[in-house]
Design a protein around this motif. Structure first.
Motif, short mmCIF file in Angstrom:
data_model
loop_
_atom_site.label_atom_id
_atom_site.label_comp_id
_atom_site.label_asym_id
_atom_site.label_seq_id
_atom_site.Cartn_x
_atom_site.Cartn_y
_atom_site.Cartn_z
N GLY A 1 0.80 -1.14 0.05
CA GLY A 1 0.04 0.05 0.05
C GLY A 1 0.89 1.20 -0.12
O GLY A 1 0.12 2.38 0.36
N GLY B 1 -6.48 4.06 3.22
CA GLY B 1 -6.58 3.05 4.31
C GLY B 1 -5.96 3.67 5.66
O GLY B 1 -5.69 4.91 5.71
N ARG C 1 -6.40 -1.36 4.05
CA ARG C 1 -7.86 -0.94 3.63
C ARG C 1 -8.54 -1.51 4.91
O ARG C 1 -8.07 -2.55 5.64
CB ARG C 1 -8.33 -1.41 2.40
CG ARG C 1 -7.82 -0.83 1.11
CD ARG C 1 -8.57 -1.32 -0.05
NE ARG C 1 -7.74 -0.95 -1.27
CZ ARG C 1 -8.25 -0.01 -2.01
NH1 ARG C 1 -9.40 0.78 -1.48
NH2 ARG C 1 -7.35 0.18 -3.04
N GLU C 2 -9.73 -0.82 5.11
CA GLU C 2 -10.55 -1.30 6.21
C GLU C 2 -11.10 -2.80 5.72
O GLU C 2 -11.29 -2.98 4.54
CB GLU C 2 -11.82 -0.41 6.48
CG GLU C 2 -12.67 -0.83 7.79
CD GLU C 2 -13.70 0.31 7.89
OE1 GLU C 2 -14.43 0.12 8.54
OE2 GLU C 2 -13.87 1.32 6.66
N GLU D 1 -12.99 -5.64 4.46
CA GLU D 1 -14.36 -5.52 3.65
C GLU D 1 -15.21 -6.74 4.30
O GLU D 1 -14.91 -7.74 4.79
CB GLU D 1 -13.67 -6.00 2.23
CG GLU D 1 -12.73 -5.06 1.70
CD GLU D 1 -12.57 -5.52 0.30
OE1 GLU D 1 -12.86 -6.51 -0.25
OE2 GLU D 1 -11.82 -4.52 -0.28
#
Length: 194
Positions: A27, A41, A60-61, A63
């Motif tokens: 990321g 994120g 990222r959060e 999912e």
């Protein structure tokens, strides 16, 4: 050891620190001696053994795993049509888009609420149409769907000329290029309150 930096949200392109402080991880990317976020994120630091620099990551959060449930509204794409039903690929549930599609079927009797015996599938849906439908049940790996409400039906269709068609009534859409009209079970899209 991994530690998520609490409430530290990263946005793409944000400079997170120098390469003297951190190594670049998932990321992130490096440019001119600095580590930058490549996606939106949360900043996460991964401590390394052997005295190496910690690795800066952006995650990222988590999912949510969403599946269509009875009575939920789904967005789907028409795959094929025959006189009794049409097959669709479910692309989203409510406002969440899905990573993987689910199979769905809209039967002739579930296209509209009235005059069900007069429904002609090829005049309601065509392959490639994007449709809003309500989930009735899950039936042996395929979801049974209904468009028998005014708000449900075709929301996007392309004409034979390749243009995005415009609804002209509850049962017709028109090509803006050729002005040709085609039959569809058109959804009455609700306007968002401002």
């Amino acid at each position: 050891m991994v530690s998520t930096l609490e409430n530290l949200v990263a946005i793409p392109g944000e400079r997170l620190g120098s390469l003297e402080q951190f190594s670049s991880g998932n990321g992130t990317y490096t440019r001119h001696g600095y580590v930058y976020a490549s996606l939106a994120g949360y900043k996460q630091l991964q401590e390394q053994k052997n005295g190496e620099k910690p690795v800066m990551c952006v995650i990222r959060e988590e999912e949510k795993h969403v599946v269509p449930e009875a009575d939920s509204v789904v967005t789907c794409k028409v795959i094929s049509t025959n006189p009794r039903f049409c097959k669709v690929a479910i692309l989203g549930v409510e406002s969440t888009s899905l990573k993987e599609t689910f199979k769905g079927t809209i039967r002739k009797e579930d296209v509209r609420a009235t005059e069900k015996d007069k429904v002609e599938m090829y005049k309601s849906f065509r392959p490639g149409d994007i449709v809003l439908a309500r989930v009735l049940t899950s039936h042996t790996q395929t979801y049974l769907l209904s468009t028998a409400e005014n708000e449900l039906g075709v929301v996007f269709a392309k004409s034979e000329a390749g243009a995005a068609m415009v609804p002209v009534s509850w049962c017709e859409m028109q090509c803006p290029k050729t002005k040709a009209k085609e039959h569809r079970k058109v959804a009455k899209v609700q306007q968002a309150a401002s």
